[in-house]
Design a protein around this motif. Sequence first.
Motif, PDB file in Angstrom:
ATOM      1  N   ASN A 142      -5.339   9.526  -0.971  1.00 24.43           N
ATOM      2  CA  ASN A 142      -5.786   8.591  -0.200  1.00 24.43           C
ATOM      3  C   ASN A 142      -6.783   9.404   0.572  1.00 24.43           C
ATOM      4  O   ASN A 142      -7.841   8.250   0.882  1.00 24.43           O
ATOM      5  N   SER A 143      -6.809  10.223   1.064  1.00 22.70           N
ATOM      6  CA  SER A 143      -7.849  10.845   1.844  1.00 22.70           C
ATOM      7  C   SER A 143      -8.368  12.020   1.132  1.00 22.70           C
ATOM      8  O   SER A 143      -7.776  13.162   0.489  1.00 22.70           O
ATOM      9  N   ALA A 144      -9.912  12.033   1.460  1.00 20.63           N
ATOM     10  CA  ALA A 144     -10.617  13.214   0.633  1.00 20.63           C
ATOM     11  C   ALA A 144     -10.201  14.716   1.348  1.00 20.63           C
ATOM     12  O   ALA A 144     -10.145  15.759   0.614  1.00 20.63           O
ATOM     13  N   ALA A 145      -9.973  14.696   2.559  1.00 20.12           N
ATOM     14  CA  ALA A 145      -9.683  15.905   3.107  1.00 20.12           C
ATOM     15  C   ALA A 145      -8.434  16.420   2.629  1.00 20.12           C
ATOM     16  O   ALA A 145      -8.123  17.571   2.579  1.00 20.12           O
ATOM     17  N   ALA A 180     -10.014  20.573   8.053  1.00 21.99           N
ATOM     18  CA  ALA A 180     -10.349  19.183   7.454  1.00 21.99           C
ATOM     19  C   ALA A 180      -9.251  18.291   7.599  1.00 21.99           C
ATOM     20  O   ALA A 180      -9.071  17.258   7.981  1.00 21.99           O
ATOM     21  N   ILE A 211      -1.746   5.356  11.922  1.00 21.07           N
ATOM     22  CA  ILE A 211      -1.182   5.070  10.774  1.00 21.07           C
ATOM     23  C   ILE A 211       0.492   5.327  10.880  1.00 21.07           C
ATOM     24  O   ILE A 211       1.041   5.049  10.129  1.00 21.07           O
ATOM     25  N   ILE A 238       0.763  -0.998  -0.205  1.00 21.22           N
ATOM     26  CA  ILE A 238      -0.044  -0.063  -0.090  1.00 21.22           C
ATOM     27  C   ILE A 238       0.917   1.208  -0.054  1.00 21.22           C
ATOM     28  O   ILE A 238       1.764   1.392   0.710  1.00 21.22           O
ATOM     29  N   VAL A 257      -6.417  11.986  13.572  1.00 20.84           N
ATOM     30  CA  VAL A 257      -6.845  10.721  13.781  1.00 20.84           C
ATOM     31  C   VAL A 257      -5.674   9.686  13.077  1.00 20.84           C
ATOM     32  O   VAL A 257      -5.303   8.473  13.818  1.00 20.84           O
ATOM     33  N   GLY A 258      -5.016  10.078  11.923  1.00 26.86           N
ATOM     34  CA  GLY A 258      -3.743   9.459  11.401  1.00 26.86           C
ATOM     35  C   GLY A 258      -2.660   9.011  12.603  1.00 26.86           C
ATOM     36  O   GLY A 258      -1.902   8.202  12.710  1.00 26.86           O
ATOM     37  N   ALA A 271      -8.129  17.497  11.298  1.00 29.34           N
ATOM     38  CA  ALA A 271      -9.017  16.445  11.707  1.00 29.34           C
ATOM     39  C   ALA A 271      -8.444  15.046  11.326  1.00 29.34           C
ATOM     40  O   ALA A 271      -8.448  14.306  11.994  1.00 29.34           O
ATOM     41  N   ILE A 272      -8.299  15.075  10.176  1.00 31.52           N
ATOM     42  CA  ILE A 272      -7.734  13.762   9.539  1.00 31.52           C
ATOM     43  C   ILE A 272      -6.328  13.181  10.080  1.00 31.52           C
ATOM     44  O   ILE A 272      -6.267  12.164  10.268  1.00 31.52           O
TER      45      ILE A 272
END
Lengths: 163, 163
Positions: free
Chosen positions: A47-50, A98, A118, A41, A105-106, A101-102
């Motif tokens: 990979n992320s919309a944000a 945005a 990740i 991968i 979480v990452g 925020a992602i």
Amino acid sequence: MAKTWRICLLLLRFLAFSATLASVIVVTTSHERVSFLTISIEAKYTNSAAFKYFVIAYSIVTVYGFLVLFLPQESLLWRLVVALDLVFTVLLISSISAALAIAQVGKKGNDYAGWLPICGQVPKYCDRVTGGLAAGLIAVITYIVLLLHSIHTVLDPLLLRKN
Amino acid sequence: MAKTWRICLLLLRFLAFSATLASVIVVTTSHERVSFLTISIEAKYTNSAAFKYFVIAYSIVTVYGFLVLFLPQESLLWRLVVALDLVFTVLLISSISAALAIAQVGKKGNDYAGWLPICGQVPKYCDRVTGGLAAGLIAVITYIVLLLHSIHTVLDPLLLRKN
């Protein structure tokens, strides 16, 4: 005095332009490949919309920031620039919120949702994106300073001048 | 004409206030409990940093929106309100962007990061949060309209008036 002020504003605009450009370059060029047994991968911004939103928004503002650098001092368009500054600052703030925020979480994951962080798997990618977002934050702060200056000049909200 | 306009603006402010209030109430009261064998997890807004930020930001703007409703028409504070509108609109946009970014992952998941969508497990929670975010979006749009009106009045960026 007025001249020093103008040079100061121009330098701020140049800083804002450089920061958005650096941010776009760093985030778009960040990628890292990880393999689990047979699966490979690649971590990248698409990979992320944000993150995609972040790159698009920052690219638009980079072009705008570049164009504004060449606007003559006497141009009538400067009044429009105040409004455009506002629109693009809002776009920057929305996209970096945005993306942050992602990224949060990452980095930390979310135990309740079962989303694992990740950054352990792709540390280089994580560090580069963090750098890109930091440059993005500098750009946002610079645009806010420019906007506050415009508001101070045009609105005089604290009623410092008599009218 | 001026009176109709004022009533129109007041109605817009009331809509903005109601939308932020509805958004805060819906998001804070959304929760759903799921059990896997021996583990029981409750989905609620405090599980996500972005949703917590959303609730705090919207609560602040709700209080502000309530106070502005009672500001007398002749008050000198209206010039400050233009600047405060700007600050709070930015706060709303930032917080809803972060919340939408997380909600999007909650709904669609992210295959690359291995984050599974959670809406299949907690559909009711998901629907309610979606409703809360929709109300939040209405609030943002209303504040943007109010802000555009202020900018039009104060800045006149399109040079519609002679000066």
